[in-house]
Scaffold this motif. Sequence first.
Motif, PDB file in Angstrom:
ATOM      1  N   THR A 125       0.834  -1.198   0.000  1.00 23.35           N
ATOM      2  CA  THR A 125       0.000   0.000   0.000  1.00 23.35           C
ATOM      3  C   THR A 125       0.871   1.252   0.000  1.00 23.35           C
ATOM      4  O   THR A 125       1.839   1.357   0.757  1.00 23.35           O
ATOM      5  N   THR A 126       0.517   2.195  -0.872  1.00 20.57           N
ATOM      6  CA  THR A 126       1.141   3.517  -0.872  1.00 20.57           C
ATOM      7  C   THR A 126       0.014   4.530  -0.704  1.00 20.57           C
ATOM      8  O   THR A 126      -1.155   4.167  -0.567  1.00 20.57           O
ATOM      9  N   ALA A 127       0.354   5.798  -0.714  1.00 18.58           N
ATOM     10  CA  ALA A 127      -0.672   6.831  -0.547  1.00 18.58           C
ATOM     11  C   ALA A 127      -1.694   6.794  -1.674  1.00 18.58           C
ATOM     12  O   ALA A 127      -2.863   7.130  -1.475  1.00 18.58           O
ATOM     13  N   ASP A 128      -1.281   6.362  -2.862  1.00 18.73           N
ATOM     14  CA  ASP A 128      -2.159   6.427  -4.025  1.00 18.73           C
ATOM     15  C   ASP A 128      -2.670   5.086  -4.535  1.00 18.73           C
ATOM     16  O   ASP A 128      -3.665   5.039  -5.260  1.00 18.73           O
ATOM     17  N   TRP A 129      -1.977   3.998  -4.181  1.00 17.61           N
ATOM     18  CA  TRP A 129      -2.314   2.708  -4.768  1.00 17.61           C
ATOM     19  C   TRP A 129      -2.217   1.555  -3.772  1.00 17.61           C
ATOM     20  O   TRP A 129      -1.470   1.630  -2.795  1.00 17.61           O
ATOM     21  N   GLU A 130      -2.957   0.510  -4.079  1.00 18.57           N
ATOM     22  CA  GLU A 130      -2.764  -0.793  -3.452  1.00 18.57           C
ATOM     23  C   GLU A 130      -2.381  -1.766  -4.559  1.00 18.57           C
ATOM     24  O   GLU A 130      -3.112  -1.922  -5.541  1.00 18.57           O
ATOM     25  N   ALA A 131      -1.220  -2.391  -4.421  1.00 23.14           N
ATOM     26  CA  ALA A 131      -0.799  -3.424  -5.363  1.00 23.14           C
ATOM     27  C   ALA A 131      -1.056  -4.765  -4.695  1.00 23.14           C
ATOM     28  O   ALA A 131      -0.508  -5.051  -3.621  1.00 23.14           O
TER      29      ALA A 131
END
Length: 284
Positions: free
Chosen positions: A99-105
Amino acid sequence: MPEGDTVHLACKRLHRALAGSEVTASDFRVPQLANADLSGARVVEVVSRGKHQLLRFALADGEPLTLHTHFKMDGTWHLYRPGATRRGGPDFQVRVVLTTADWEAVGYRLPIVELVPTAQEHTVVGHLGPDLLGPDWDLDEALRRLGSAPERTIGEALLDQRNLAGIGTLYRAETLFLSGIHPRTPVAAVPDLRAVVERARRLLEANKDRPDQSTTGDLRRGRTAWVFERARQPCRRCGTRIREEAFGPRGQERKVYWCPGCQPQKVADPSRSVTGEHGPSLRS
């Protein structure tokens, strides 16, 4: 199994979404990494190596790490905006979440998930031959590796990722059809091995930036391949029925497709030496 172009595109999309971002949370759902945590790490890049995925991270303290994954037959990576509904499969099939601020991979059904020091990536992908779509591509080295077992069939040799990385059953079948070579032809008897390898690379290059694969130049449903998965259908060139066969090392047999009219199998001529300078003498 996804081939080199598909993996290349998947990594390109992951890189575009994640590179330069900080991991705010990570969730590894494989026993060997149950306690691993990449929170606070920065995603440096995501690259493909043949059919393998390498996600590289810089840590605030500690040596850089690489997350190595492989799709095999069923694995996949999906990207979601935080809070979006996941559609890649049931939750129990999730193996990794980054998880990042903009996306979930989210990695689904990944049979290989391992963390290694980036400096030690060779321990997981060092066995691979030159990558047909990679910066390490070396045609001469690929030819040297293929030629090291001249008696092996070209159909088996092209699938061996230790010779060159990225070719799967689709590109094997289509490359050999377009080259007019039967898949059981010994490597030593292939008239122009360099041309075969260069053709395979051109096919992967043509498809690396799109999800739809076509070797015919036609993206319409049912028109994308010459022989692949077209057993018993007429050849698009000569009308002969396409054949299929599974062969390879025991336990690793894979299907191959060919046209008996365009790719006749040749046999050694018993009246001539099979150990001459130019390899076996063949006849139709």
